[in-house]
Scaffold this active site. Structure first.
Site, short mmCIF file in Angstrom:
data_model
loop_
_atom_site.label_atom_id
_atom_site.label_comp_id
_atom_site.label_asym_id
_atom_site.label_seq_id
_atom_site.Cartn_x
_atom_site.Cartn_y
_atom_site.Cartn_z
N GLU A 1 101.06 14.15 105.24
CA GLU A 1 102.43 13.66 104.97
C GLU A 1 103.45 14.61 105.58
O GLU A 1 104.43 15.00 104.93
CB GLU A 1 102.66 13.55 103.45
N GLU B 1 97.11 14.73 93.88
CA GLU B 1 97.88 15.67 93.04
C GLU B 1 97.29 15.92 91.66
O GLU B 1 97.99 15.83 90.65
CB GLU B 1 99.33 15.17 92.93
C1 XIL Z 1 106.95 9.01 98.27
C2 XIL Z 1 107.52 7.90 99.16
O1 XIL Z 1 107.79 8.44 100.43
C3 XIL Z 1 108.75 7.31 98.54
O2 XIL Z 1 109.17 6.17 99.28
C4 XIL Z 1 108.48 6.91 97.10
O3 XIL Z 1 109.69 6.49 96.50
C5 XIL Z 1 107.92 8.07 96.30
O4 XIL Z 1 106.77 8.56 96.94
N1 XIL Z 1 103.62 12.84 97.77
C6 XIL Z 1 102.92 11.68 97.94
C7 XIL Z 1 103.62 10.47 98.42
O5 XIL Z 1 101.69 11.68 97.78
O6 XIL Z 1 103.06 9.30 97.89
C8 XIL Z 1 105.10 10.51 98.12
O7 XIL Z 1 105.70 9.41 98.77
C9 XIL Z 1 105.70 11.81 98.58
C10 XIL Z 1 105.05 12.99 97.88
#
Ligand code: XIL
Length: 381
Positions: A267, A162
């Site tokens: 994701e 990011e």
């Molecule tokens: C999220 C997790 O799923 C949660 O458990 C945590 O509290 C916050 O982070 N983008 C990303 C991930 O790169 O690391 C994030 O994961 C979701 C958004």
């Protein structure tokens, strides 16, 4: 990457044979990993319970269905390196051991991000801001320690997560402000030094939107021109029922493939709930106020929405399959709807339905749609 035409047409042939009264459809794949064998690996993000072995139902689904894993949180800086000079590898060691035991593709997330990184990282022991050189040294030590520990075991890393704003400019994160934009190339260089065989990814959300995608393309081109060891781009894939269009997803994958990048969907989940008036975002710092109107399906997902979700998943996997030469991996951000971060983001305490397995671990119609999409369009279409 697909082995041959026969692996694709076989399930269709079997289904046709069954319709004609033949004995069996036993050869049609019943798992995600088999359905996409030869195309890309299919992964799930593991949470702490699955890694520690306390969620046995989740672990059984992961073993049966997936051939790749990602760590939802346990390899983020705040977990693995909570204090200066103190690492905690308890859960990350278990995570890697799980993947090795089950012969999975082991991905890791994430080395350099502006969230889930403790405040001490940017300060000296008197509380003053670190100099550029001191912060670079700290970054290097962290990357070399963590990547080095799993050298030859973890196959790919999200090195930088990011780094871009929505308009495609570089985000003014503490890393950028204190080091400068070249923090990105330094992170890739340190990771490559620590494990020259590991595949190194830049990972972000909303790259399907044109302005941000253009920024990412410019960033990757610059890194490549400078000889920085970047191998791939991760599209986080936090989608909803209408955004992004399949055309946007296709264009995005092809744009990065054209730069010689591997592409991973890192994701994936699909939000079925009302958005609360904001643009889709995966910025974990966004919090929208709770409101019952934003939580309409506490007693179950209406069948019409269930079918819409299934179709949406089928359509997206149609794109991933079409682009299988570029796509290395498709990973879901969780296993069942009960595990998903989307129950608490961007509004806390909601009942969301973003994944392929329901709250009791049963496959949803979306699971069947993803299996079905693997056989591709019917002949002649
Ligand atoms: C999220 C997790 O799923 C949660 O458990 C945590 O509290 C916050 O982070 N983008 C990303 C991930 O790169 O690391 C994030 O994961 C979701 C958004």
């Amino acid at each position: 990457m697909r082995m041959n035409m026969w692996t694709k047409v076989l399930p269709l042939v079997m289904a046709g044979a069954a319709a004609m009264g033949a004995a069996t459809t036993a050869n049609a794949p019943t798992t995600l990993k088999d359905a996409y064998k030869g195309d890309f690996v299919v992964g799930a993000a593991m949470d702490a319970g699955q890694i520690a072995g306390t969620d046995q139902r989740g672990d059984a689904i992961i073993q049966a269905q997936f051939n790749s894993i990602s760590p939802e949180n346990v390899l983020k800086w705040v977990v693995v390196h909570p204090q200066a000079g103190k690492y905690d590898f308890d859960l990350s060691d278990k995570y890697v051991a799980f993947g090795m035991e089950h012969h999975m593709f082991i991905h890791a997330h994430t080395l350099i991000w502006h969230n889930q990184v403790p405040a001490w990282v940017f300060r000296d022991d008197k509380g003053n801001s670190l100099s550029r050189d001191a912060l670079l040294a700290r970054m290097r030590e962290h990357i070399q320690t963590v990547v080095g520990r799993y050298k030859g075991k973890i196959q790919s890393w999200d090195v930088v997560n990011e780094a871009l704003n929505e308009d495609g400019s570089i985000r003014q994160s503490p890393w950028e402000k204190m080091i400068g934009e070249d923090y990105i190339e330094k992170a890739f260089e340190y990771a490559h030094q620590a494990d020259p065989q590991a595949e190194l990814y830049y990972n972000d959300y909303n790259l399907e939107n044109e302005a941000k995608r253009k920024g990412a393309i410019a960033l990757i081109k610059k890194l490549k021109d400078e000889g920085v060891p970047v191998n791939g781009v991760g599209l986080q894939g936090h989608y909803n029922l209408t955004w992004p269009s399949t055309q946007q997803v296709d264009d995005t994958i092809e744009a990065f493939a054209a730069l010689g990048m591997k592409v991973a969907i890192t994701e994936l989940d699909i939000d079925v709930l009302p958005a609360g008036g904001k643009q889709p975002t995966a910025d974990v710092t966004v919090h929208i106020k709770e409101n019952p109107a934003l939580n309409p399906y506490v007693n179950g997902l209406p069948d019409a929405v269930q079918q819409e979700l299934a179709k949406r998943y089928g359509d997206l996997f149609g794109v991933f399959l079409k682009d299988r030469d570029a796509v290395e991996r498709v990973t879901f951000w969780g296993v069942t709807d009960a595990d998903s971060w989307k129950n608490d983001f961007p509004v806390t305490g909601r009942t969301n339905y973003p994944l392929l397995f329901d709250r009791s671990g049963q496959p949803k119609p979306a699971f069947e749609a993803v299996l079905k999409a693997a056989t591709g369009p019917a002949p002649g279409k």
